[in-house]
Motif scaffolding. Structure first.
Motif, PDB file in Angstrom:
ATOM      1  N   TYR A  49      -6.234  -4.698  -3.033  1.00  0.00           N
ATOM      2  CA  TYR A  49      -5.422  -4.551  -4.242  1.00  0.00           C
ATOM      3  C   TYR A  49      -5.046  -3.084  -4.456  1.00  0.00           C
ATOM      4  O   TYR A  49      -3.883  -2.752  -4.667  1.00  0.00           O
ATOM      5  CB  TYR A  49      -6.227  -5.089  -5.425  1.00  0.00           C
ATOM      6  N   TYR A  50      -6.031  -2.199  -4.385  1.00  0.00           N
ATOM      7  CA  TYR A  50      -5.730  -0.783  -4.608  1.00  0.00           C
ATOM      8  C   TYR A  50      -4.999  -0.145  -3.442  1.00  0.00           C
ATOM      9  O   TYR A  50      -4.173   0.746  -3.646  1.00  0.00           O
ATOM     10  CB  TYR A  50      -6.990  -0.013  -5.031  1.00  0.00           C
ATOM     11  N   LEU A  51      -5.219  -0.603  -2.258  1.00  0.00           N
ATOM     12  CA  LEU A  51      -4.426  -0.129  -1.127  1.00  0.00           C
ATOM     13  C   LEU A  51      -2.954  -0.482  -1.345  1.00  0.00           C
ATOM     14  O   LEU A  51      -2.065   0.337  -1.110  1.00  0.00           O
ATOM     15  CB  LEU A  51      -4.948  -0.739   0.174  1.00  0.00           C
ATOM     16  N   MET A  52      -2.701  -1.698  -1.834  1.00  0.00           N
ATOM     17  CA  MET A  52      -1.330  -2.111  -2.138  1.00  0.00           C
ATOM     18  C   MET A  52      -0.726  -1.226  -3.220  1.00  0.00           C
ATOM     19  O   MET A  52       0.401  -0.756  -3.089  1.00  0.00           O
ATOM     20  CB  MET A  52      -1.279  -3.571  -2.610  1.00  0.00           C
ATOM     21  N   PHE A  53      -1.479  -0.987  -4.287  1.00  0.00           N
ATOM     22  CA  PHE A  53      -0.921  -0.199  -5.383  1.00  0.00           C
ATOM     23  C   PHE A  53      -0.624   1.227  -4.958  1.00  0.00           C
ATOM     24  O   PHE A  53       0.434   1.766  -5.279  1.00  0.00           O
ATOM     25  CB  PHE A  53      -1.853  -0.226  -6.600  1.00  0.00           C
ATOM     26  N   PHE A  54      -1.530   1.839  -4.257  1.00  0.00           N
ATOM     27  CA  PHE A  54      -1.288   3.208  -3.821  1.00  0.00           C
ATOM     28  C   PHE A  54      -0.121   3.253  -2.837  1.00  0.00           C
ATOM     29  O   PHE A  54       0.735   4.126  -2.925  1.00  0.00           O
ATOM     30  CB  PHE A  54      -2.543   3.807  -3.192  1.00  0.00           C
ATOM     31  N   SER A  55      -0.069   2.313  -1.923  1.00  0.00           N
ATOM     32  CA  SER A  55       1.000   2.294  -0.924  1.00  0.00           C
ATOM     33  C   SER A  55       2.350   1.966  -1.546  1.00  0.00           C
ATOM     34  O   SER A  55       3.352   2.620  -1.245  1.00  0.00           O
ATOM     35  CB  SER A  55       0.694   1.253   0.156  1.00  0.00           C
ATOM     36  N   PHE A  56       2.401   0.953  -2.410  1.00  0.00           N
ATOM     37  CA  PHE A  56       3.671   0.500  -2.950  1.00  0.00           C
ATOM     38  C   PHE A  56       4.247   1.445  -4.001  1.00  0.00           C
ATOM     39  O   PHE A  56       5.428   1.353  -4.312  1.00  0.00           O
ATOM     40  CB  PHE A  56       3.549  -0.910  -3.514  1.00  0.00           C
ATOM     41  N   THR A  57       3.451   2.348  -4.527  1.00  0.00           N
ATOM     42  CA  THR A  57       4.000   3.374  -5.412  1.00  0.00           C
ATOM     43  C   THR A  57       4.776   4.398  -4.591  1.00  0.00           C
ATOM     44  O   THR A  57       5.824   4.872  -5.000  1.00  0.00           O
ATOM     45  CB  THR A  57       2.877   4.066  -6.210  1.00  0.00           C
ATOM     46  N   ILE A  58       4.272   4.699  -3.421  1.00  0.00           N
ATOM     47  CA  ILE A  58       4.908   5.705  -2.569  1.00  0.00           C
ATOM     48  C   ILE A  58       5.946   5.069  -1.650  1.00  0.00           C
ATOM     49  O   ILE A  58       7.033   5.620  -1.444  1.00  0.00           O
ATOM     50  CB  ILE A  58       3.825   6.459  -1.766  1.00  0.00           C
ATOM     51  N   PHE A  59       5.653   3.896  -1.098  1.00  0.00           N
ATOM     52  CA  PHE A  59       6.556   3.191  -0.177  1.00  0.00           C
ATOM     53  C   PHE A  59       6.809   1.770  -0.688  1.00  0.00           C
ATOM     54  O   PHE A  59       6.330   0.800  -0.096  1.00  0.00           O
ATOM     55  CB  PHE A  59       5.945   3.122   1.223  1.00  0.00           C
ATOM     56  N   PRO A  60       7.561   1.621  -1.763  1.00  0.00           N
ATOM     57  CA  PRO A  60       7.749   0.282  -2.334  1.00  0.00           C
ATOM     58  C   PRO A  60       8.715  -0.576  -1.526  1.00  0.00           C
ATOM     59  O   PRO A  60       9.699  -0.066  -0.982  1.00  0.00           O
ATOM     60  CB  PRO A  60       8.346   0.571  -3.714  1.00  0.00           C
ATOM     61  N   PRO A  61       8.431  -1.874  -1.434  1.00  0.00           N
ATOM     62  CA  PRO A  61       9.404  -2.781  -0.834  1.00  0.00           C
ATOM     63  C   PRO A  61      10.666  -2.822  -1.710  1.00  0.00           C
ATOM     64  O   PRO A  61      10.605  -2.576  -2.909  1.00  0.00           O
ATOM     65  CB  PRO A  61       8.697  -4.138  -0.868  1.00  0.00           C
ATOM     66  N   ARG A  62      11.784  -3.114  -1.129  1.00  0.00           N
ATOM     67  CA  ARG A  62      13.045  -3.201  -1.874  1.00  0.00           C
ATOM     68  C   ARG A  62      13.172  -4.602  -2.458  1.00  0.00           C
ATOM     69  O   ARG A  62      13.941  -5.428  -2.009  1.00  0.00           O
ATOM     70  CB  ARG A  62      14.241  -2.879  -0.973  1.00  0.00           C
ATOM     71  N   ALA A  63      12.375  -4.854  -3.480  1.00  0.00           N
ATOM     72  CA  ALA A  63      12.368  -6.139  -4.175  1.00  0.00           C
ATOM     73  C   ALA A  63      12.429  -5.875  -5.675  1.00  0.00           C
ATOM     74  O   ALA A  63      12.045  -4.791  -6.145  1.00  0.00           O
ATOM     75  CB  ALA A  63      11.110  -6.928  -3.820  1.00  0.00           C
ATOM     76  N   GLU A  64      12.888  -6.844  -6.428  1.00  0.00           N
ATOM     77  CA  GLU A  64      13.080  -6.689  -7.876  1.00  0.00           C
ATOM     78  C   GLU A  64      11.783  -6.271  -8.585  1.00  0.00           C
ATOM     79  O   GLU A  64      11.819  -5.493  -9.527  1.00  0.00           O
ATOM     80  CB  GLU A  64      13.618  -7.982  -8.470  1.00  0.00           C
ATOM     81  N   LEU A  65      10.666  -6.770  -8.150  1.00  0.00           N
ATOM     82  CA  LEU A  65       9.374  -6.438  -8.749  1.00  0.00           C
ATOM     83  C   LEU A  65       9.136  -4.930  -8.762  1.00  0.00           C
ATOM     84  O   LEU A  65       8.495  -4.401  -9.671  1.00  0.00           O
ATOM     85  CB  LEU A  65       8.251  -7.140  -7.977  1.00  0.00           C
ATOM     86  N   PHE A  66       9.666  -4.226  -7.791  1.00  0.00           N
ATOM     87  CA  PHE A  66       9.409  -2.797  -7.622  1.00  0.00           C
ATOM     88  C   PHE A  66      10.548  -1.913  -8.132  1.00  0.00           C
ATOM     89  O   PHE A  66      10.433  -0.701  -8.129  1.00  0.00           O
ATOM     90  CB  PHE A  66       9.162  -2.494  -6.142  1.00  0.00           C
ATOM     91  N   ARG A  67      11.659  -2.505  -8.547  1.00  0.00           N
ATOM     92  CA  ARG A  67      12.830  -1.740  -8.966  1.00  0.00           C
ATOM     93  C   ARG A  67      12.665  -1.215 -10.384  1.00  0.00           C
ATOM     94  O   ARG A  67      12.303  -1.925 -11.295  1.00  0.00           O
ATOM     95  CB  ARG A  67      14.094  -2.599  -8.887  1.00  0.00           C
ATOM     96  N   ASP A  68      12.957   0.071 -10.550  1.00  0.00           N
ATOM     97  CA  ASP A  68      12.940   0.710 -11.860  1.00  0.00           C
ATOM     98  C   ASP A  68      14.226   0.332 -12.591  1.00  0.00           C
ATOM     99  O   ASP A  68      15.312   0.720 -12.168  1.00  0.00           O
ATOM    100  CB  ASP A  68      12.852   2.229 -11.685  1.00  0.00           C
ATOM    101  N   PRO A  69      14.135  -0.428 -13.696  1.00  0.00           N
ATOM    102  CA  PRO A  69      15.357  -0.830 -14.396  1.00  0.00           C
ATOM    103  C   PRO A  69      16.081   0.338 -15.075  1.00  0.00           C
ATOM    104  O   PRO A  69      17.261   0.238 -15.373  1.00  0.00           O
ATOM    105  CB  PRO A  69      14.862  -1.847 -15.428  1.00  0.00           C
ATOM    106  N   VAL A  70      15.390   1.444 -15.282  1.00  0.00           N
ATOM    107  CA  VAL A  70      16.008   2.606 -15.929  1.00  0.00           C
ATOM    108  C   VAL A  70      16.861   3.388 -14.943  1.00  0.00           C
ATOM    109  O   VAL A  70      18.040   3.656 -15.180  1.00  0.00           O
ATOM    110  CB  VAL A  70      14.933   3.522 -16.564  1.00  0.00           C
TER     111      VAL A  70
END
Length: 187
Positions: free
Chosen positions: A149-170
């Motif tokens: 879980y934490y490996l995912m969070f640390f990784s996906f903050t720096i290298f996020p997949p291009r999916a809606e879940l990770f997109r900044d709406p701002v």
């Protein structure tokens, strides 16, 4: 674990977790983008980053509980792992369910739903920790799932997949890189 002390701890924990998550929401810009704030704070307004701040607060409170509660350690870790994944699922699920119905997000609904999600998970983990179930058998998988879980969070903050879940709406970008670029353009 004594049921009364566990109930008090989980109730207090709901408030502490929520308050800590609110702080973690703002820690990245307040810290000037420190490395520690990138790992535990929200670097943008994506749904993913909001689950990260609540899970960081949840795990932080869980570690504090270990300092003063007499727990069956293996049972406790398994219960908290189930709680961690449930919390993430509730925050993501409720957000996408209501925005599918309304067509947009509403701040007060986001706030209320995250508060209710934290409360529900605290109640659930109370019963998992104090019940007569045999969760201790799930200790090793639970420990590995928490690390994943934490490996995912640390990784996906720096290298996020291009999916809606990770997109900044701002800003429309993904992860911390897009947030840094947005701040550089403003400055």
């Amino acid at each position: 674990m004594e049921k009364r002390s566990a109930a008090v701890s989980e109730t207090v924990g709901a408030v502490v977790i929520y308050c800590a998550a609110v702080f973690l929401h703002f820690v990245y810009p307040l810290s000037g983008g420190s490395a520690l704030s990138i790992l535990f704070g929200a670097v943008n307004e994506s749904v993913w980053e909001h689950t990260k701040i609540f899970s960081a607060a949840y795990i932080g409170w869980s570690l504090l509980q270990l300092c003063w509660l007499k727990v069956r350690f293996r049972q406790y870790v398994a219960a908290k792992c189930i709680g961690l994944y449930t919390l993430m699922g509730l925050i993501i699920g409720v957000f996408y369910a209501y925005t599918a119905l309304t067509g947009h997000s509403v701040v007060w609904v986001d706030i209320l739903s995250s508060l209710l999600s934290v409360a529900a998970v605290q109640v659930m983990t109370y019963f998992l920790e104090t019940g007569g179930n045999r969760l201790e058998e799930l200790f090793l998988p639970a420990l590995m799932l928490i690390m994943l879980y934490y490996l995912m969070f640390f990784s996906f903050t720096i290298f996020p997949p291009r999916a809606e879940l990770f997109r900044d709406p701002v800003g429309g970008g993904y992860g911390v890189t897009a947030t840094i670029e947005r701040y550089v353009k403003k400055g």
